[in-house]
Design a protein around this motif. Structure first.
Motif, PDB file in Angstrom:
ATOM      1  N   THR A 101      61.092  24.333  -0.770  1.00 39.32           N
ATOM      2  CA  THR A 101      59.736  24.277  -0.761  1.00 39.32           C
ATOM      3  C   THR A 101      59.203  23.192   0.342  1.00 39.32           C
ATOM      4  O   THR A 101      58.048  23.637   1.149  1.00 39.32           O
ATOM      5  N   LEU A 102      59.826  22.144   0.430  1.00 43.26           N
ATOM      6  CA  LEU A 102      59.383  21.133   1.366  1.00 43.26           C
ATOM      7  C   LEU A 102      59.346  21.790   2.689  1.00 43.26           C
ATOM      8  O   LEU A 102      58.715  21.324   3.684  1.00 43.26           O
ATOM      9  N   ALA A 103      60.712  22.251   3.233  1.00 39.11           N
ATOM     10  CA  ALA A 103      60.840  22.813   4.237  1.00 39.11           C
ATOM     11  C   ALA A 103      60.168  24.053   4.713  1.00 39.11           C
ATOM     12  O   ALA A 103      59.495  23.940   5.954  1.00 39.11           O
ATOM     13  N   ASP A 104      59.945  24.744   3.846  1.00 38.47           N
ATOM     14  CA  ASP A 104      59.001  25.853   4.023  1.00 38.47           C
ATOM     15  C   ASP A 104      57.451  25.423   4.397  1.00 38.47           C
ATOM     16  O   ASP A 104      56.676  25.895   5.077  1.00 38.47           O
ATOM     17  N   ALA A 105      57.103  24.314   3.503  1.00 36.25           N
ATOM     18  CA  ALA A 105      55.895  23.609   3.883  1.00 36.25           C
ATOM     19  C   ALA A 105      55.500  23.065   5.127  1.00 36.25           C
ATOM     20  O   ALA A 105      54.607  23.415   5.823  1.00 36.25           O
ATOM     21  N   LEU A 106      56.642  22.552   5.589  1.00 35.24           N
ATOM     22  CA  LEU A 106      56.527  22.052   6.965  1.00 35.24           C
ATOM     23  C   LEU A 106      56.778  23.018   8.009  1.00 35.24           C
ATOM     24  O   LEU A 106      56.277  23.105   9.249  1.00 35.24           O
ATOM     25  N   LEU A 107      57.421  24.006   7.652  1.00 35.26           N
ATOM     26  CA  LEU A 107      57.825  25.205   8.682  1.00 35.26           C
ATOM     27  C   LEU A 107      56.367  26.088   8.869  1.00 35.26           C
ATOM     28  O   LEU A 107      56.129  26.429   9.948  1.00 35.26           O
ATOM     29  N   ALA A 108      55.457  25.934   8.054  1.00 33.21           N
ATOM     30  CA  ALA A 108      54.105  26.374   7.969  1.00 33.21           C
ATOM     31  C   ALA A 108      53.284  25.856   9.203  1.00 33.21           C
ATOM     32  O   ALA A 108      52.362  26.505   9.687  1.00 33.21           O
ATOM     33  N   LEU A 109      53.574  24.499   9.240  1.00 32.22           N
ATOM     34  CA  LEU A 109      52.802  23.800  10.199  1.00 32.22           C
ATOM     35  C   LEU A 109      53.085  23.977  11.774  1.00 32.22           C
ATOM     36  O   LEU A 109      54.412  23.990  11.846  1.00 32.22           O
ATOM     37  N   PRO A 110      52.307  24.257  12.736  1.00 34.83           N
ATOM     38  CA  PRO A 110      52.867  24.369  13.927  1.00 34.83           C
ATOM     39  C   PRO A 110      53.639  23.025  14.482  1.00 34.83           C
ATOM     40  O   PRO A 110      53.174  22.105  14.242  1.00 34.83           O
ATOM     41  N   GLY A 111      54.847  23.138  15.411  1.00 29.72           N
ATOM     42  CA  GLY A 111      55.312  22.121  15.348  1.00 29.72           C
ATOM     43  C   GLY A 111      54.572  21.037  16.181  1.00 29.72           C
ATOM     44  O   GLY A 111      54.828  19.917  15.985  1.00 29.72           O
ATOM     45  N   LEU A 112      53.896  21.495  17.331  1.00 30.95           N
ATOM     46  CA  LEU A 112      53.433  20.500  18.019  1.00 30.95           C
ATOM     47  C   LEU A 112      52.327  19.874  17.519  1.00 30.95           C
ATOM     48  O   LEU A 112      51.967  18.618  17.899  1.00 30.95           O
ATOM     49  N   LEU A 113      51.625  20.470  16.669  1.00 33.95           N
ATOM     50  CA  LEU A 113      50.721  20.008  15.751  1.00 33.95           C
ATOM     51  C   LEU A 113      51.091  18.788  14.782  1.00 33.95           C
ATOM     52  O   LEU A 113      50.308  17.832  14.951  1.00 33.95           O
ATOM     53  N   LEU A 114      52.384  18.897  14.194  1.00 36.33           N
ATOM     54  CA  LEU A 114      52.983  17.948  13.597  1.00 36.33           C
ATOM     55  C   LEU A 114      53.486  16.582  14.307  1.00 36.33           C
ATOM     56  O   LEU A 114      53.041  15.402  14.140  1.00 36.33           O
ATOM     57  N   VAL A 115      53.778  16.918  15.752  1.00 31.02           N
ATOM     58  CA  VAL A 115      53.924  16.091  16.578  1.00 31.02           C
ATOM     59  C   VAL A 115      52.784  15.101  17.176  1.00 31.02           C
ATOM     60  O   VAL A 115      52.691  13.881  16.947  1.00 31.02           O
ATOM     61  N   LEU A 116      51.630  15.906  17.243  1.00 29.31           N
ATOM     62  CA  LEU A 116      50.368  15.187  17.337  1.00 29.31           C
ATOM     63  C   LEU A 116      49.695  14.472  16.124  1.00 29.31           C
ATOM     64  O   LEU A 116      49.333  13.273  16.528  1.00 29.31           O
ATOM     65  N   ILE A 117      50.226  14.712  15.309  1.00 36.81           N
ATOM     66  CA  ILE A 117      49.632  13.981  14.004  1.00 36.81           C
ATOM     67  C   ILE A 117      50.106  12.712  14.060  1.00 36.81           C
ATOM     68  O   ILE A 117      49.792  11.387  13.874  1.00 36.81           O
ATOM     69  N   VAL A 118      51.908  12.626  14.258  1.00 39.66           N
ATOM     70  CA  VAL A 118      52.371  11.265  14.176  1.00 39.66           C
ATOM     71  C   VAL A 118      52.210  10.443  15.542  1.00 39.66           C
ATOM     72  O   VAL A 118      51.942   9.330  15.503  1.00 39.66           O
ATOM     73  N   LEU A 119      51.650  11.364  16.529  1.00 45.06           N
ATOM     74  CA  LEU A 119      51.376  10.668  17.972  1.00 45.06           C
ATOM     75  C   LEU A 119      49.569   9.849  17.853  1.00 45.06           C
ATOM     76  O   LEU A 119      49.455   9.105  18.431  1.00 45.06           O
ATOM     77  N   ALA A 120      49.120  10.469  16.649  1.00 48.16           N
ATOM     78  CA  ALA A 120      47.929   9.991  16.768  1.00 48.16           C
ATOM     79  C   ALA A 120      48.078   8.508  15.864  1.00 48.16           C
ATOM     80  O   ALA A 120      47.186   7.522  16.042  1.00 48.16           O
TER      81      ALA A 120
END
Length: 272
Positions: free
Chosen positions: A116-135
């Protein structure tokens, strides 16, 4: 009969693609490591009098719009992006391998929670996740490493979980367990030989994805900040001057294309 006759040709094609991919990656790495040794120089040194000037002995690829050596900036960029990508792939691979093996071996709630954790992260666009961390950690190599690791581990987890679950159900593993061998022996003797080729392929694709992501974020000016030499940032800086000095823009574009093509050929040349 037909498939058997075509198998040598397919092997030749795989070998050719693998050799070309390895040559392109080796060429990029050799330039990144040996380039500044052969022609010493500072990637940050500026001389506005040489802005957009052509190649010379001290700058074999010419100068950018601020009079900085493109040769030395490109060598620095070809060390930075692959190093971040390698660290992210190594972290994601270790995390995905560990959690994927754990989910397949334990099953039950452990498997459901991790999936479930992997599927939840997979639902997010990869670049968006990187941008959140870069923020949170703007324009840092650590931010790129953490963000890319969070994106890439899901693929390693899904591949490992699927392969380990099938292998654990095989008669060979069941016989090994009945003979009293422990989990370490089962992993080393049965699981790792099945997983290793797949992990190497996923690792090469992950490296290409990570380098492309770093360059894409640099291209839209949300990645590394100037004056750090980075492939995407170099392209966007030189884009307005493509008519006056096309050679300046061609250098980072060619280097990025060659490196990504090499990694893609290496990843896609594994015979299945």
């Amino acid at each position: 009969m037909t498939s058997i006759a075509h198998r040598p040709a397919a092997r030749t094609g795989f070998a050719w693609a693998r050799s070309l991919g390895a040559a392109l990656v080796a060429l990029a790495l050799a330039f990144a490591i040996l380039g500044p040794v052969l022609v010493p120089g500072d990637p940050f040194a500026q001389s506005l009098l040489k802005a957009l000037a052509g190649p010379e002995a001290g700058a074999p690829l010419g100068y950018d719009h601020l009079g900085r050596s493109i040769y030395h900036r490109l060598a620095h960029a070809l060390r930075l992006s692959p190093l971040i990508a390698l660290a992210a792939v190594a972290t994601a691979g270790a995390l995905g391998l560990t959690l994927g093996t754990l989910a397949a071996a334990r099953g039950g709630w452990t498997d459901r929670v991790l999936t479930t954790l992997a599927d939840a992260l997979l639902a997010l666009p990869g670049l968006l996740l990187v941008l959140i961390v870069l923020a949170i950690m703007p324009s840092t190599a650590t931010g790129f490493w953490l963000g890319l690791s969070l994106v890439l581990w899901v693929e390693f987890f899904r591949l490992t979980r699927a392969a380990v679950r099938d292998t654990l159900a095989s008669p060979a593993v069941q016989a090994t367990r009945l003979l009293g061998f422990g989990p370490v022996y089962v992993f080393r003797r049965h699981l790792w030989p099945e997983i290793a080729p797949m992990m190497l392929t996923a690792g090469a694709f992950g490296m290409a994805t990570a380098i492309m992501g770093i360059a894409a974020l640099g291209f839209v000016s949300v990645g590394m900040r100037a004056p750090t030499p980075e492939l995407g940032l170099m392209m966007v800086e030189l884009m307005p001057y493509w008519q006056e000095a096309p050679h300046a823009l061609l250098a980072p574009v060619s280097a990025t294309f060659g490196l990504l093509l090499g990694l893609t050929l290496l990843a896609g040349s594994r015979e299945t």
